[in-house]
Design an enzyme around this catalytic site. Structure first.
Site, PDB file in Angstrom:
ATOM      1  N   GLU A 197     -10.123 -14.384 -14.183  1.00  0.00           N
ATOM      2  CA  GLU A 197     -11.239 -14.060 -14.802  1.00  0.00           C
ATOM      3  C   GLU A 197     -12.290 -13.149 -14.795  1.00  0.00           C
ATOM      4  OE1 GLU A 197     -12.287 -18.111 -17.184  1.00  0.00           O
ATOM      5  OE2 GLU A 197     -13.852 -17.141 -16.195  1.00  0.00           O
ATOM      6  N   HIS A 241      12.516 -21.802  -1.073  1.00  0.00           N
ATOM      7  CA  HIS A 241      13.241 -22.759  -1.272  1.00  0.00           C
ATOM      8  C   HIS A 241      13.525 -22.630  -3.140  1.00  0.00           C
ATOM      9  CE1 HIS A 241      14.424 -24.546   2.107  1.00  0.00           C
ATOM     10  NE2 HIS A 241      13.241 -24.273   2.291  1.00  0.00           N
ATOM     11  N   LYS A 300     -10.086 -19.584 -27.986  1.00  0.00           N
ATOM     12  CA  LYS A 300     -11.147 -21.064 -28.581  1.00  0.00           C
ATOM     13  C   LYS A 300     -11.214 -20.708 -30.127  1.00  0.00           C
ATOM     14  CE  LYS A 300     -13.944 -21.214 -24.484  1.00  0.00           C
ATOM     15  NZ  LYS A 300     -14.414 -21.346 -23.664  1.00  0.00           N
TER      16      LYS A 300
END
Ligand code: PA5
Length: 444
Positions: free
Chosen positions: A284, A305, A419
């Protein structure tokens, strides 16, 4: 280990051009000055910088009192929040609690996604447990925690009655504004303040992080002491004596040399959520203006792995930052067997931590050979002190690194885009103009 944190960049610097390294060094010094002079972009969000030495001691005592009360009244604390109002507390608690059988208050995080199944299961889990709520939102208007709070507040009032619910709900929010502030005032909840000048991702050492962390049984005095010692350690202006500056420097040099992805690696799963906190902090802060190191994380040896092949031989744009813990909380000796059917007797008498360290060294050598620069951050142990020290180290380095990159470390304009779309699609008043256009795009 005498130092509280040791940075080793030798296995990364060997990938860098000396001239570029020296050029960027100068920029890092300027960036550090900019941060300290408080004259750079986003300078109204620098409250975290001096926080370890000038936090509000009255609020700090109230946090400890509230934590003690929660411990007395509840088996479970619901910590409701998202992003910077969630990751700090979670990273500290996951690092510092026992893997199994932790005594005391169980802190459960909710409101950090919109999973209905999670909420339903949690309601079911709470049926036979006493619980308290800490709802945390600086803006007080974030959808995910607001939905969760509406549901769990209702449930709590149904279970305990309104008066007792009021005694069990703690609100951490802005001191003057926002829907949560209005609601907390109206209901008479105990309130804690998110300081105006501290953004979410830098807020772990405020009430945002400290109340759930203290309720989980962590010694927050020790944590603040770690941050305070780091504060003094990283005041230093000389890059060679300041590991936070050196970390900011090497990241930027690697980035400009084509290493666009940084993977934060641990060999201790207790640090998995620390990586989540770190990803928000750096992502951010730096990911803007179409710039920024892409940040990711891995837990070794588990992910060797799964991701190991890609790291060793995939596209060469990656570098690793390994957090190494010098001394584990507990160690385990590997025993000898008479038949040695599994062929492991060559390890008999060795400790698991020794094997883990050899895995770390072997991995580093292999990855460096494969073209992956390796930065190592070694901390002495897993403790509240180390958490505070390490968190502050990464915060300072992040501010300097983002200024070196040429972006404002303290805003996050891009977070709003999803948003707005979500609100338009949900029909929130005020977003009508966008709704039709979005529906057209969706139905194409
Ligand atoms: O760092 C940030 O600013 C964000 O991650 C916020 O913390 C997050 O969006 C939650 O915001 P709020 O605390 O206002 O609910």
């Amino acid at each position: 280990m005498d130092k509280k944190l040791v940075l080793d960049i030798s296995q990364a610097k060997c990938f860098c051009d000396e001239k570029l390294y020296n050029e960027v060094s100068k920029e890092v010094l300027k960036a550090h000055d900019l941060l300290r002079s408080k004259k750079g972009p986003g300078n109204d969000f620098l409250g975290w910088l001096d926080l370890p030495i000038n936090y509000d001691s009255r609020e700090f005592s109230l946090i400890k009192q509230a934590a003690a009360k929660i411990k007395q009244q509840s088996q479970v604390l619901l910590a409701i929040g998202i992003g910077g109002s969630y990751l700090g507390a979670r990273s500290a608690i996951e690092m510092l609690k026992k893997y199994f059988g932790q005594k005391g208050v169980e802190v459960i995080f909710v409101g950090n996604h919109i999973s209905s199944t999670y909420v339903a299961d949690l309601l079911d889990y709470l049926k036979d447990k006493d619980f308290s709520i800490n709802v945390i939102s600086k803006s007080g208007t974030t959808t995910e925690p607001a939905i969760a709070f509406r549901i769990f507040k209702d449930y709590m009032e149904e279970r305990y009655g309104k008066a007792e619910a009021k005694n069990r709900i703690y609100a951490t929010t802005d001191k003057a504004r926002g829907a949560l502030k209005t609601l907390a005032d109206a209901e008479g909840y105990q309130e804690f303040v998110v300081p105006d000048d501290i953004g979410g991702r830098y807020s772990v050492l405020t009430a945002v992080g400290l109340l759930p962390i203290a309720a989980a049984g962590v010694d927050i005095d020790e944590m603040m002491q770690g941050a305070k010692d780091a504060y003094f350690a990283y005041m230093e202006k000389d890059i060679d004596k300041n590991d936070a500056l050196k970390y900011a420097l090497i990241r930027n040099v690697l980035y400009r040399s084509g290493k666009k992805i940084e993977m934060l690696v641990n060999f201790e799963p207790k640090l998995n959520y620390f990586a989540e906190w770190w990803k928000q902090l750096y992502g951010e802060s730096e990911g803007k203006d179409h710039k920024g190191i892409w940040i990711t994380s891995a837990a070794f040896t588990t992910d060797l792995h799964s991701l190991g092949q890609m790291i060793q031989q995939g596209e060469r744009t990656l570098f690793e930052t390994v957090i190494a813990v010098e001394k584990p909380i507990k160690d385990q000796i590997i025993n000898k067997t008479e038949d040695n059917l599994d062929g492991l007797n060559f390890l008999a008498g060795k400790s698991m931590d020794y094997v883990n360290k050899m895995a770390m060294n072997g991995t580093m050598l292999a990855h460096v050979d494969g073209g992956v620069p390796n930065i190592r951050v070694t901390v002495p142990n897993i403790s509240a002190y180390t958490y505070g020290y390490m968190a502050y180290f990464f915060e300072i380095a992040c501010g300097v690194s983002a200024y070196t990159l040429g972006v404002n470390p303290f805003d996050q304009p891009g977070v709003e885009s999803y948003k707005k779309n979500m609100f338009a699609l949900l029909g929130k008043p005020g977003y009508e103009a966008m709704t039709e256009e979005l529906l057209k795009k969706l139905n194409k």
